[in-house]
Design an enzyme around this catalytic site. Sequence first.
Site, PDB file in Angstrom:
ATOM      1  CB  SER A 142      -9.662   6.476  -0.339  1.00  0.00           C
ATOM      2  OG  SER A 142     -10.599   5.440  -0.148  1.00  0.00           O
TER       3      SER A 142
ATOM      4  CG  ASN B 165     -15.689  -2.425  -4.401  1.00  0.00           C
ATOM      5  OD1 ASN B 165     -14.670  -2.086  -5.001  1.00  0.00           O
ATOM      6  ND2 ASN B 165     -16.633  -1.581  -4.083  1.00  0.00           N
TER       7      ASN B 165
ATOM      8  CE  LYS C 249      -5.690  -3.826   2.994  1.00  0.00           C
ATOM      9  NZ  LYS C 249      -6.012  -3.287   1.657  1.00  0.00           N
TER      10      LYS C 249
ATOM     11  N   GLY D  59     -12.349   0.284   3.414  1.00  0.00           N
ATOM     12  CA  GLY D  59     -12.797  -1.108   3.311  1.00  0.00           C
ATOM     13  C   GLY D  59     -11.787  -1.970   2.568  1.00  0.00           C
ATOM     14  CG  ASP D  60      -8.937  -5.268   1.467  1.00  0.00           C
ATOM     15  OD1 ASP D  60      -8.501  -4.721   0.453  1.00  0.00           O
ATOM     16  OD2 ASP D  60      -8.669  -6.458   1.744  1.00  0.00           O
TER      17      ASP D  60
ATOM     18  CD  GLN E 247      -3.223   0.606   0.499  1.00  0.00           C
ATOM     19  OE1 GLN E 247      -3.675  -0.524   0.631  1.00  0.00           O
ATOM     20  NE2 GLN E 247      -3.781   1.487  -0.304  1.00  0.00           N
TER      21      GLN E 247
HETATM   22  P1  NDP Z   1     -14.857  -8.265  -1.699  1.00  0.00           P
HETATM   23  O1  NDP Z   1     -14.942  -8.822  -0.340  1.00  0.00           O
HETATM   24  O2  NDP Z   1     -15.879  -7.289  -2.172  1.00  0.00           O
HETATM   25  O3  NDP Z   1     -14.841  -9.467  -2.780  1.00  0.00           O
HETATM   26  C1  NDP Z   1     -13.862 -10.459  -2.762  1.00  0.00           C
HETATM   27  C2  NDP Z   1     -14.202 -11.482  -3.833  1.00  0.00           C
HETATM   28  O4  NDP Z   1     -13.132 -12.406  -3.950  1.00  0.00           O
HETATM   29  C3  NDP Z   1     -15.442 -12.298  -3.480  1.00  0.00           C
HETATM   30  O5  NDP Z   1     -16.095 -12.643  -4.664  1.00  0.00           O
HETATM   31  C4  NDP Z   1     -14.816 -13.529  -2.807  1.00  0.00           C
HETATM   32  O6  NDP Z   1     -15.630 -14.681  -2.857  1.00  0.00           O
HETATM   33  C5  NDP Z   1     -13.604 -13.727  -3.679  1.00  0.00           C
HETATM   34  N1  NDP Z   1     -12.591 -14.499  -2.966  1.00  0.00           N
HETATM   35  C6  NDP Z   1     -12.013 -14.192  -1.775  1.00  0.00           C
HETATM   36  N2  NDP Z   1     -11.130 -15.155  -1.417  1.00  0.00           N
HETATM   37  C7  NDP Z   1     -11.145 -16.061  -2.413  1.00  0.00           C
HETATM   38  C8  NDP Z   1     -10.448 -17.273  -2.664  1.00  0.00           C
HETATM   39  N3  NDP Z   1      -9.567 -17.744  -1.789  1.00  0.00           N
HETATM   40  N4  NDP Z   1     -10.723 -17.933  -3.824  1.00  0.00           N
HETATM   41  C9  NDP Z   1     -11.609 -17.468  -4.712  1.00  0.00           C
HETATM   42  N5  NDP Z   1     -12.310 -16.328  -4.530  1.00  0.00           N
HETATM   43  C10 NDP Z   1     -12.076 -15.645  -3.406  1.00  0.00           C
HETATM   44  O7  NDP Z   1     -13.382  -7.647  -1.841  1.00  0.00           O
HETATM   45  P2  NDP Z   1     -12.851  -6.565  -2.863  1.00  0.00           P
HETATM   46  O8  NDP Z   1     -13.453  -6.772  -4.203  1.00  0.00           O
HETATM   47  O9  NDP Z   1     -12.942  -5.252  -2.208  1.00  0.00           O
HETATM   48  O10 NDP Z   1     -11.284  -6.942  -2.881  1.00  0.00           O
HETATM   49  C11 NDP Z   1     -10.760  -7.926  -3.775  1.00  0.00           C
HETATM   50  C12 NDP Z   1      -9.265  -7.732  -3.882  1.00  0.00           C
HETATM   51  O11 NDP Z   1      -8.988  -6.398  -4.357  1.00  0.00           O
HETATM   52  C13 NDP Z   1      -8.468  -7.862  -2.579  1.00  0.00           C
HETATM   53  O12 NDP Z   1      -7.193  -8.372  -2.880  1.00  0.00           O
HETATM   54  C14 NDP Z   1      -8.340  -6.416  -2.119  1.00  0.00           C
HETATM   55  O13 NDP Z   1      -7.234  -6.232  -1.264  1.00  0.00           O
HETATM   56  C15 NDP Z   1      -8.127  -5.725  -3.457  1.00  0.00           C
HETATM   57  N6  NDP Z   1      -8.416  -4.298  -3.470  1.00  0.00           N
HETATM   58  C16 NDP Z   1      -9.648  -3.808  -3.138  1.00  0.00           C
HETATM   59  C17 NDP Z   1      -9.895  -2.461  -3.195  1.00  0.00           C
HETATM   60  C18 NDP Z   1     -11.238  -1.893  -2.955  1.00  0.00           C
HETATM   61  O14 NDP Z   1     -11.418  -0.687  -3.196  1.00  0.00           O
HETATM   62  N7  NDP Z   1     -12.228  -2.654  -2.539  1.00  0.00           N
HETATM   63  C19 NDP Z   1      -8.819  -1.503  -3.511  1.00  0.00           C
HETATM   64  C20 NDP Z   1      -7.590  -2.127  -3.917  1.00  0.00           C
HETATM   65  C21 NDP Z   1      -7.408  -3.461  -3.856  1.00  0.00           C
HETATM   66  P3  NDP Z   1     -16.288 -15.286  -1.505  1.00  0.00           P
HETATM   67  O15 NDP Z   1     -17.503 -14.459  -1.276  1.00  0.00           O
HETATM   68  O16 NDP Z   1     -16.555 -16.703  -1.822  1.00  0.00           O
HETATM   69  O17 NDP Z   1     -15.248 -15.125  -0.414  1.00  0.00           O
END
Ligand code: NDP
Length: 439
Positions: free
Chosen positions: A371, A232, A118, A157-158, A103
């Site tokens: 953000s 997201n 984080k 969030g994350d 980050q």
């Molecule tokens: P969410 O919680 O909204 O979504 C995560 C998604 O990934 C869900 O569909 C989840 O499925 C899936 N997932 C999680 N673990 C696994 C796994 N082991 N195998 C397969 N699918 C998996 O998170 P975000 O979309 O916010 O974040 C996703 C990634 O993006 C993370 O690495 C985060 O750090 C990164 N990120 C997010 C930002 C943001 O603004 N939100 C900014 C920058 C980076 P399930 O419901 O089954 O767990």
Amino acid sequence: MQDVKNRNPNQDEFVQAVGEVANDIYNWVQGRDDYHDAQILHRMTEPDRIVSFRVVWEDDDNNVRVQRGWRVQNNNAIGPYKGGLRFSPGVNESVLKFLAFEQTFKNSLTGLPLGGGKGGSDFDPKGKSDAEVMRFCQSFMTELCRHIGPSLDVPAGDIGVGAREIGYLFGQYKRITGRFEGVLTGKALAYGGSQMRPEATGFGAVYFLREMLKSDDQEIEGKTAILSGSGNVALYAARKLIDCKVKVLSLSDSDGVIEIKEGLDEKQLEWIQTLKFEKRGRISEAADEFDGITFHKGKTPWALEADIAMPCATQNELAADAAKALAGNGITHVLEGANMPTTADAMAVLREKGVAVAPAKAANAGGVAVSGLEMSQNAERMSWERAKLDDLLTEIMADIHHKCRKAGKGDDGSVDYRRGANIAGFEKVADAMLAYGVM
Ligand code: NDP
């Protein structure tokens, strides 16, 4: 790296993240005696501080539950600590340290005055009632509130922390401190949130892709893409890809992948957004609802043919065998929507096969960038128009692309975006640390 390994036993994710940055900047820092004398690299591998605390809450059956919470304040050389909170059973100190380390360079790339941090907990919001999530968030913030502040540390969030959790967390901060201030981002519009924040990470990644393609004289329109995740990042990336006339062929969650042969349409995407953001359902349900969508249990998208791959779920989700499959299936560009989704071995395969990779700290920086703009709006007690924020996000992503391309250009004219992102992100933080002297 041996010293980093010795000092951080059993912290594989953290050691992996440090190793990737060190590898990329190694040649570039040779000859920089000022960095060497001040031990800048060594200092960067040690977080400023890590706070770890007990979080106790009561479930709906009146059982007392105990979780662990953390905040890793990695580096505030160029601004207040900034980075999300992750609630997931897989969270541990190594994962949070790697995320806070990454980050720091990502935030530097945005050009905004943001340090790196984080945090999170091993709490799993899946299957919990709203009341349980509320009680957990309140207990978590009761401890966290003494370590954060608008000029000190601003979480967001994350994974597992979305609009609902941010609402409960902000409410508790306000209740304890009595202060209404920009201490969290990702807030809803009703209480100081920013237009475009939910969309920013996914949209920003697609803006970055558009820039990559443009610099290779290619159009985004007409391409095909495979995406993992359905949170997201994945769903807003899918939305922007559809806007850009790209066919989205897959989405996934931890149960498996849906394959959409003709490409996701608007109606299907809206239905999936309601399923995931409101009903908290599983991606397999989309295959029950729509003809033309097939669910493959326990599978990932990486065996499907397409032009672009976007891993948008979690760290190390794309391993070497998957990277080989991608290269064999015609993938020309990989965009890391998630943080460190590609293993070191997979990255080596992609490099060898000539697949262009947009690294997470560049490709997904749009979220933290907006953000940062939410913090600016809160500080001036104003709310900016959506169009202005979209324009700023577009400009920031183009600027990040430019920095990565410039710093990542090899002598033979080829571009290594990951090396470029690491060098450009590192330099600003290192120069600020030098300016402060020994501390
Ligand atoms: P969410 O919680 O909204 O979504 C995560 C998604 O990934 C869900 O569909 C989840 O499925 C899936 N997932 C999680 N673990 C696994 C796994 N082991 N195998 C397969 N699918 C998996 O998170 P975000 O979309 O916010 O974040 C996703 C990634 O993006 C993370 O690495 C985060 O750090 C990164 N990120 C997010 C930002 C943001 O603004 N939100 C900014 C920058 C980076 P399930 O419901 O089954 O767990």
